[in-house]
Design an enzyme around this catalytic site. Sequence first.
Site, mmCIF file in Angstrom:
data_model
loop_
_atom_site.group_PDB
_atom_site.id
_atom_site.type_symbol
_atom_site.label_atom_id
_atom_site.label_comp_id
_atom_site.label_asym_id
_atom_site.label_seq_id
_atom_site.Cartn_x
_atom_site.Cartn_y
_atom_site.Cartn_z
ATOM 1 N N GLN A 30 44.089 70.144 -26.052
ATOM 2 C CA GLN A 30 43.253 69.649 -27.180
ATOM 3 C C GLN A 30 42.523 68.358 -26.845
ATOM 4 O OE1 GLN A 30 43.822 72.223 -28.628
ATOM 5 N NE2 GLN A 30 46.001 72.596 -28.376
ATOM 6 N N HIS A 31 41.990 68.283 -25.610
ATOM 7 C CA HIS A 31 41.151 67.125 -25.250
ATOM 8 C C HIS A 31 39.742 67.646 -25.004
ATOM 9 C CE1 HIS A 31 45.125 65.486 -23.327
ATOM 10 N NE2 HIS A 31 45.153 65.404 -24.626
ATOM 11 N N ILE A 32 38.981 67.823 -26.091
ATOM 12 C CA ILE A 32 37.699 68.532 -26.012
ATOM 13 C C ILE A 32 36.647 67.603 -25.425
ATOM 14 C CG2 ILE A 32 36.093 69.961 -27.302
ATOM 15 C CD1 ILE A 32 38.197 69.638 -29.689
ATOM 16 N N ASP A 80 38.586 70.925 -21.143
ATOM 17 C CA ASP A 80 39.821 70.457 -21.773
ATOM 18 C C ASP A 80 40.804 70.194 -20.634
ATOM 19 O OD1 ASP A 80 40.811 71.038 -25.075
ATOM 20 O OD2 ASP A 80 42.196 70.251 -23.568
ATOM 21 N N HIS A 81 42.038 70.047 -20.904
ATOM 22 C CA HIS A 81 43.020 69.885 -19.836
ATOM 23 C C HIS A 81 44.025 71.017 -19.922
ATOM 24 C CE1 HIS A 81 41.752 65.515 -20.069
ATOM 25 N NE2 HIS A 81 41.474 65.872 -18.837
#
Lengths: 537, 190, 468
Positions: free
Chosen positions: A467-469, A312-313
């Site tokens: 929330q960048h899976i 994720d980030h």
Amino acid sequence: MTEPSSADFVVIGSGIIGCVTSLKFLQRGASVLILEAGPRVVRDEIVARFRDSPRRGDWMSPYPPAPWAPHPIYQPKDSGYLVQAGPYPYPAEYIRQVGGTTWHWAAHAWRLVPNDLRIHSLYGVGVDWPFDYEALDAHYQDAEETLGVSGAPDTGSPRSKPFPMEPVAEPWAMRRLRERLAPAYPVVTNTTARNSRSYDGRPACCGNNSCQPICPIDAQFHGGIAAAKAEAAGARLLPNANVYRIEHDASGRIVAVHYYDPQKVSHRVTGKNFILAANGIESPRLLLLSASDKYPQGLANSSGMVGRNLMDHPSTSLTFDAEEELWLGRGPQSPSSINTLRDGAFRSEHAPYRLDFTNISRIAGTTQSLIDEGVYGAEFERRLRFSAAHELNVKTVLEVLPHPENRITLSDQKDAMGIPKPQAHYSIDEYTRRAAVVANADFARIAELMGGANLRYSKEGNFANNQHICGTMSMGNDAASSVVDGFGRSHDHENLFITSTGVLPTAGTCNSTLTGLAVALRTAAHVLGDAPAPPHA
Amino acid sequence: MYDVPAPMDTNGRVDETCQAAARDDGSGSPIALPSRRTVLAGMVSVIAATLIPRASAEVAPNAGRDTFLALSAIIAGPRAVDGPLARRLFDALQEDDPSFAASAGALLDLVNEQHLDSSGLQQALDATHPELAALPRRVASAWFMGIVGKDEKARCVAYESALGSVIVADRLRPPTYAYGPYASWAAQPA
Amino acid sequence: MPTPLSAMRLSRAALVLCIAAANATPVFAVDPATPAERGHYLALAGDCAACHSAPGGKPMAGGLAISTPIGAIVSSNITPSKTHGIGNYTFEQFSDALRKGVRADGARLYPAMPYTAYAKVSDDDVKALYAYFMGEVAAVDTAPPATDLPFPFDIRLSMAAWNLLFLDDKPFVPDAARSAQWNRGAYLVQGLAHCGTCHTPRNLLMAEKSTQALAGADIAPWQAPNITSDAFSGVGGWSEQELTGYFQHGEAKGKAQAAGPMAEAIDDSLSHLTDADRQAIAAYLLGAPARRDPNDTRAAYAWGEPGGDVDSVRGVPWPTDRDQLTGPQLYDAHCATCHGASGQGSFEGGLPSLFHNSALGRMDTSNLVMVILDGVHRGGDGGGVQMPAFANQLSDTQLATLGNWLLQHYGRPQAVISVAQVARSRTAATSASLIWMARAGLGAVVLLLMIAIAVGARHLRRRRQAGT
């Protein structure tokens, strides 16, 4: 009324990627059935829910989960749906409703930079992608025109055609940042799926400053719009259909999926091709849930990589008071950033990052902290106005490398439908932590250039999630170490394709949505037998 | 004699930010600034209410609201005037905690005994009366954020009219409300 | 390199301009542009494209189907195509079609074509229009579907009788007692701009009532309001600047904004006029006879004040039956985002307030319903004003609830919207915006056929005897 029971393409998940990809199949006259675990939602009702919420800082509060399609909730207390196995918390948030998670995003729609796909060859870290940036250019463009993307030119991602529209107008606060940080830090208008003019029947941005959790006027593209487009183009979209098992035949070909309706009655749907588009956590979960005698590790998992390489980030941040009045909260929530640190030789030593400036109104946060501090009366008013006028915040968006031990597995706890919950194993390695330390110097310099005072750094070792899976079903040419091939097809099941940010083998430094979508459109083109897109001029 | 501050800061000058917000700048904020008459009426009703003995835990409803208004003037400042919003907040606070009016009465007594004002209030309570220490925050959350209650019992009672939004209404709109036509945010806030 | 001749022409043109500017606008504007260019301007003023250019079709090639209860009237191809358009028309034939409603083959046009207004256009201007249509418009060699109304409505000859009764084919005559600017405005309003076609009420035989000129008319599902100079019922309270701004941009802050058919008129026609012509129209309207509806006790834009009750919905869950949503709940969800929690709009009225807004200030609530159903769309696809359409988001019941609450709190409290009215507007709204014209024309045909031509002739004899 009979429910649809079969289609040429069965798409699991009605988020932005599943729905926009479906348009390609529909345009060819194929039948498409989209199964969505959760219910339909109405935009204006979400707006009302947000205003009525006692927890407006919780962007999930307007999206209460349906009992038959739970998604993670952390306030007022953790629902425990996404089980945390550590060592580092991974409090992912996503929406299981028609349209998916992009109902509440900031619409960042960056492309990767070309070197993001080759960090192993170039920098000796991570992995290389099974194709290069040029292979994505035409699909990036296609995605940008569908979504309505605008942005500053020349931010490190080459393109062969212009953006569909001009960059969104720059808020005063961002302009002053740009002017004062130059030339040390070039501040640019973000590349976003946000209208700078009427586009595709949707209005230009009117500065509602609530992109997260909801754009009240659809000036930014989101999965709800994508779902409406898919249905208008002839897709059959079945909400409240919680797919819990993918069924295969003796040869390994996928033949059907099984879903529960809200009364937990099971239904079976067949199809020719199956597109898994249920986000980077629910998709690997479903593959693992579908374990069978022939595939005891779960489907598409001969490599053992399903759920692994979770990325994720993470973000660190600095909040400070600028010396001049700027008034964040006028215009869109995330208008500008610094993009010159996304690539370079340093990537063999530490992670690259973007530096994002927020334009989220300070009022809610400042009000709460003043009350916590016990500030009242006239002093409250004075300090609220001061913070509203002067406070700025900048954050890092850090790359995380793929590590197999960071993964999504099945918990032994079960959710409300009796299905094993997803479980997150996550950590942030030294490669990323070193970058956070380096970024502190950027933070300090930015504050200095803005005449900043009252510097408040995020706590060391604390990282917020974006929330960048990514990574949980990585693409690769080698079936032993990847889940899908370069065209998103499962190495193990000929008619199973995965369209999700979960297939991205590295995360880069930007929101994964546009890249996940471009990759998905390339997958669709391949499925439809189209020639690969010619390299850009 | 009860020291209920008028809309002036402690140095006796009229608060400039109140004056600034009172200018008609076209923002159309619906909350008018308190006139002195309104505050005076509030003071009179508070004084009248105090003639009712406080010994019993049951306080007459009007007196409870008047006490709430008096406390609100201290905690939330001069914008916390009587009116439909004040009634909503009081009713919600009372519903969330039936002993609210009584606790508020006790707090007001303390305020007057010790001549506390907004700047010393929380500190004094934390030091000497921890049983009342949570009360000002509840009143503040109600007025500034429009939120009453905690955790699962938390309820939104006001949003646009919450004073946190009103205080900056000359410059900002509460999130979800349009700032203006496209690009109107590019200009320097004036 | 300018020749001596062209230099002379230029300086003469400049001189003409100077004279024209010095004398204010003459009645028939002398324009240095070529006749065809002038004709282009006049075609914009007359808004020929509104009917003769179908969406997605080629300019002036016709094909816009105006649906009516008894069939579709399809606009004709008026490109200079020799096979499918007016390419073979002589000037006289062009003029007769435009000003008398007679086609080259002798057939009568239905007054969906506003020839009764164009009858006022001067010979010079018709010549310019002819030059434009013959010389500048691209010929399109396809025929739109023919208008094919069922018997007996296909008898165009009946229009001859109607024209005898109602067509005043005398050319425009300036009023010597009025200024040149006023006369220019009169010429435009009564002629090419044909405002009365929408804004003047009609008699039983669907002809404009000349004594009620511009006093407002029903153009279902919209209403064209009273634009006489009355201060309460009309535009008497507007300044000339507000009117010209409205014609150019489609809005007057704190008063009104153009929507539906008027938005089209602004986009396609009025915004393309010269400033001088817009000022002339404004001067004419502000000087034309005032007509007051006795029910109007103040101007339509003078109703309402900031308020509303948004606090009352906070924390109140929605009813499961969405038709039970209250006015404030509906307002909060759908309207407050742009129009403000108190109906005040955005800073400086960029997004308009709902109080002091004529859309909510009339007893006839057609336009309020239509704006909510259809939204407001001005300025073309890429920009301008875009209020979304709520037809798919609100049921008839919800729209009526919301509309009545809006009228109570921000508008004219005596006005009402019924659920049945919303349903009617919804179905009427699926037709093209200017369909009313066809209805007017068709209404005339229907009534004519009910009244035998003999009755009409008797009526005509009586009128002649009465010396009118």
